[in-house]
Design a protein around this motif. Structure first.
Motif, PDB file in Angstrom:
ATOM      1  N   ARG A   1      12.304   6.993   1.019  1.00  0.00           N
ATOM      2  CA  ARG A   1      10.986   7.447   1.454  1.00  0.00           C
ATOM      3  C   ARG A   1       9.915   6.481   0.954  1.00  0.00           C
ATOM      4  O   ARG A   1       9.945   6.046  -0.190  1.00  0.00           O
ATOM      5  N   ARG A   2       8.907   6.263   1.809  1.00  0.00           N
ATOM      6  CA  ARG A   2       7.720   5.500   1.430  1.00  0.00           C
ATOM      7  C   ARG A   2       6.504   6.267   1.915  1.00  0.00           C
ATOM      8  O   ARG A   2       6.461   6.748   3.044  1.00  0.00           O
TER       9      ARG A   2
ATOM     10  N   ARG B   1       2.077   9.383 -10.123  1.00  0.00           N
ATOM     11  CA  ARG B   1       0.628   9.292  -9.911  1.00  0.00           C
ATOM     12  C   ARG B   1      -0.015  10.643  -9.638  1.00  0.00           C
ATOM     13  O   ARG B   1      -1.134  10.905 -10.065  1.00  0.00           O
ATOM     14  N   SER B   2       0.697  11.524  -8.930  1.00  0.00           N
ATOM     15  CA  SER B   2       0.113  12.819  -8.546  1.00  0.00           C
ATOM     16  C   SER B   2       0.355  13.906  -9.578  1.00  0.00           C
ATOM     17  O   SER B   2      -0.328  14.931  -9.550  1.00  0.00           O
ATOM     18  N   GLY B   3       1.346  13.717 -10.450  1.00  0.00           N
ATOM     19  CA  GLY B   3       1.690  14.760 -11.407  1.00  0.00           C
ATOM     20  C   GLY B   3       2.487  15.884 -10.782  1.00  0.00           C
ATOM     21  O   GLY B   3       2.583  16.971 -11.344  1.00  0.00           O
ATOM     22  N   VAL B   4       3.061  15.641  -9.624  1.00  0.00           N
ATOM     23  CA  VAL B   4       3.837  16.648  -8.896  1.00  0.00           C
ATOM     24  C   VAL B   4       5.307  16.213  -8.922  1.00  0.00           C
ATOM     25  O   VAL B   4       5.612  15.043  -8.711  1.00  0.00           O
ATOM     26  N   ALA B   5       6.202  17.141  -9.196  1.00  0.00           N
ATOM     27  CA  ALA B   5       7.634  16.841  -9.263  1.00  0.00           C
ATOM     28  C   ALA B   5       8.151  16.296  -7.929  1.00  0.00           C
ATOM     29  O   ALA B   5       7.656  16.680  -6.864  1.00  0.00           O
ATOM     30  N   VAL B   6       9.147  15.441  -8.020  1.00  0.00           N
ATOM     31  CA  VAL B   6       9.771  14.881  -6.816  1.00  0.00           C
ATOM     32  C   VAL B   6      10.266  16.002  -5.911  1.00  0.00           C
ATOM     33  O   VAL B   6      10.080  15.954  -4.687  1.00  0.00           O
ATOM     34  N   SER B   7      10.874  17.021  -6.487  1.00  0.00           N
ATOM     35  CA  SER B   7      11.374  18.137  -5.672  1.00  0.00           C
ATOM     36  C   SER B   7      10.232  18.829  -4.920  1.00  0.00           C
ATOM     37  O   SER B   7      10.405  19.253  -3.774  1.00  0.00           O
TER      38      SER B   7
ATOM     39  N   LEU C   1       7.460  17.338  -3.943  1.00  0.00           N
ATOM     40  CA  LEU C   1       7.066  16.412  -2.875  1.00  0.00           C
ATOM     41  C   LEU C   1       8.009  16.542  -1.684  1.00  0.00           C
ATOM     42  O   LEU C   1       7.564  16.559  -0.532  1.00  0.00           O
ATOM     43  N   HIS C   2       9.300  16.647  -1.960  1.00  0.00           N
ATOM     44  CA  HIS C   2      10.261  16.843  -0.867  1.00  0.00           C
ATOM     45  C   HIS C   2       9.983  18.156  -0.142  1.00  0.00           C
ATOM     46  O   HIS C   2      10.058  18.226   1.090  1.00  0.00           O
ATOM     47  N   PHE C   3       9.650  19.194  -0.908  1.00  0.00           N
ATOM     48  CA  PHE C   3       9.318  20.495  -0.318  1.00  0.00           C
ATOM     49  C   PHE C   3       8.068  20.372   0.553  1.00  0.00           C
ATOM     50  O   PHE C   3       8.047  20.878   1.683  1.00  0.00           O
TER      51      PHE C   3
ATOM     52  N   THR D   1       0.824  -1.220   0.000  1.00  0.00           N
ATOM     53  CA  THR D   1       0.000   0.000   0.000  1.00  0.00           C
ATOM     54  C   THR D   1       0.854   1.264   0.000  1.00  0.00           C
ATOM     55  O   THR D   1       0.321   2.354   0.063  1.00  0.00           O
ATOM     56  N   GLU D   2       2.165   1.091  -0.059  1.00  0.00           N
ATOM     57  CA  GLU D   2       3.058   2.245  -0.037  1.00  0.00           C
ATOM     58  C   GLU D   2       3.566   2.573  -1.438  1.00  0.00           C
ATOM     59  O   GLU D   2       3.639   1.713  -2.309  1.00  0.00           O
ATOM     60  N   LEU D   3       3.920   3.848  -1.595  1.00  0.00           N
ATOM     61  CA  LEU D   3       4.452   4.332  -2.865  1.00  0.00           C
ATOM     62  C   LEU D   3       5.850   4.902  -2.642  1.00  0.00           C
ATOM     63  O   LEU D   3       6.106   5.544  -1.617  1.00  0.00           O
ATOM     64  N   THR D   4       6.727   4.697  -3.616  1.00  0.00           N
ATOM     65  CA  THR D   4       8.023   5.370  -3.579  1.00  0.00           C
ATOM     66  C   THR D   4       7.798   6.820  -3.979  1.00  0.00           C
ATOM     67  O   THR D   4       6.735   7.172  -4.508  1.00  0.00           O
ATOM     68  N   VAL D   5       8.800   7.654  -3.782  1.00  0.00           N
ATOM     69  CA  VAL D   5       8.657   9.057  -4.158  1.00  0.00           C
ATOM     70  C   VAL D   5       8.459   9.185  -5.667  1.00  0.00           C
ATOM     71  O   VAL D   5       7.676  10.028  -6.126  1.00  0.00           O
ATOM     72  N   GLY D   6       9.109   8.332  -6.452  1.00  0.00           N
ATOM     73  CA  GLY D   6       8.930   8.366  -7.903  1.00  0.00           C
ATOM     74  C   GLY D   6       7.525   7.967  -8.314  1.00  0.00           C
ATOM     75  O   GLY D   6       6.924   8.569  -9.212  1.00  0.00           O
ATOM     76  N   GLN D   7       6.997   6.920  -7.661  1.00  0.00           N
ATOM     77  CA  GLN D   7       5.626   6.489  -7.955  1.00  0.00           C
ATOM     78  C   GLN D   7       4.625   7.566  -7.556  1.00  0.00           C
ATOM     79  O   GLN D   7       3.667   7.840  -8.286  1.00  0.00           O
ATOM     80  N   LEU D   8       4.842   8.184  -6.405  1.00  0.00           N
ATOM     81  CA  LEU D   8       3.953   9.249  -5.946  1.00  0.00           C
ATOM     82  C   LEU D   8       3.988  10.433  -6.914  1.00  0.00           C
ATOM     83  O   LEU D   8       2.942  10.996  -7.261  1.00  0.00           O
TER      84      LEU D   8
END
Length: 178
Positions: free
Chosen positions: A45-46, A18-24, A26-28, A8-15
């Motif tokens: 991160r998970r 799926r969300s259309g939001v850049a990894v940077s 998400l970190h912010f 049920t967890e997503l990696t930062v890349g998967q998130l």
């Protein structure tokens, strides 16, 4: 938060995908306390799947002009850091309505004055030199002081149009005979 199944967890890349939001971004968001992750033994991160809905909430709020600080405050007020639901959105959007109305009024003033100028530093330089000789408006604060209007300068944004009932007065009148 209890134990979470890895399925049920997503990696930062998967998130991000799926969300259309850049990894940077998400970190912010995580650094600002808007979303949470857990770290694996390898320090990766998970994110739980409900983080997708939380990001959708953040993005929808941002699209209507709500600042991240306000969004973070709203999310932190939810019980146990849970993801916002439909009722939460309805309650928060009602609270944010007056702030949005203020922004709409400011945008309308901008639109209505756009053909003439955009306050100090505007497009009608020949007339604004008359309205603001020697940059005297700089003493009233940063930005387009004529655009924001007197109520914003007094900290009363949204209490009426700048320049009175006729709307904003952003430029000096044209000299007679021009």
């Amino acid at each position: 938060m209890g134990p979470v199944s890895q399925s049920t967890e997503l990696t930062v890349g998967q998130l991000a995908a799926r969300s259309g939001v850049a990894v940077s971004a998400l970190h912010f968001y995580e650094a600002k306390g808007l979303i949470r992750s857990r770290r694996t033994a390898g320090n990766q991160r998970r994110y739980t799947r409900d983080t997708l809905r939380r990001i959708a909430f953040i993005r929808a709020s941002q699209r209507v002009g709500i600042p991240l600080r306000t969004i973070q405050h709203a999310l932190s007020a939810l019980p146990d850091g849970r993801t916002p639901n439909r009722e939460d959105w309805a309650r928060l959007s009602a609270l944010w309505r007056s702030e949005l109305d203020d922004r709409i009024r400011q945008l309308q003033r901008l639109r209505d004055g756009l053909t003439e100028c955009i306050g100090c530093g505007c497009l009608s330089l020949d007339r604004c030199a008359l309205a603001n000789p020697d940059d005297v408006l700089a003493s009233r604060g940063p930005g387009s002081r004529l655009l924001v209007g007197p109520e914003a300068e007094r900290g009363e944004a949204g209490k009426g149009p700048a320049g009175g009932p006729g709307g904003p007065r952003m430029c000096a009148p044209e000299p007679s005979g021009a």
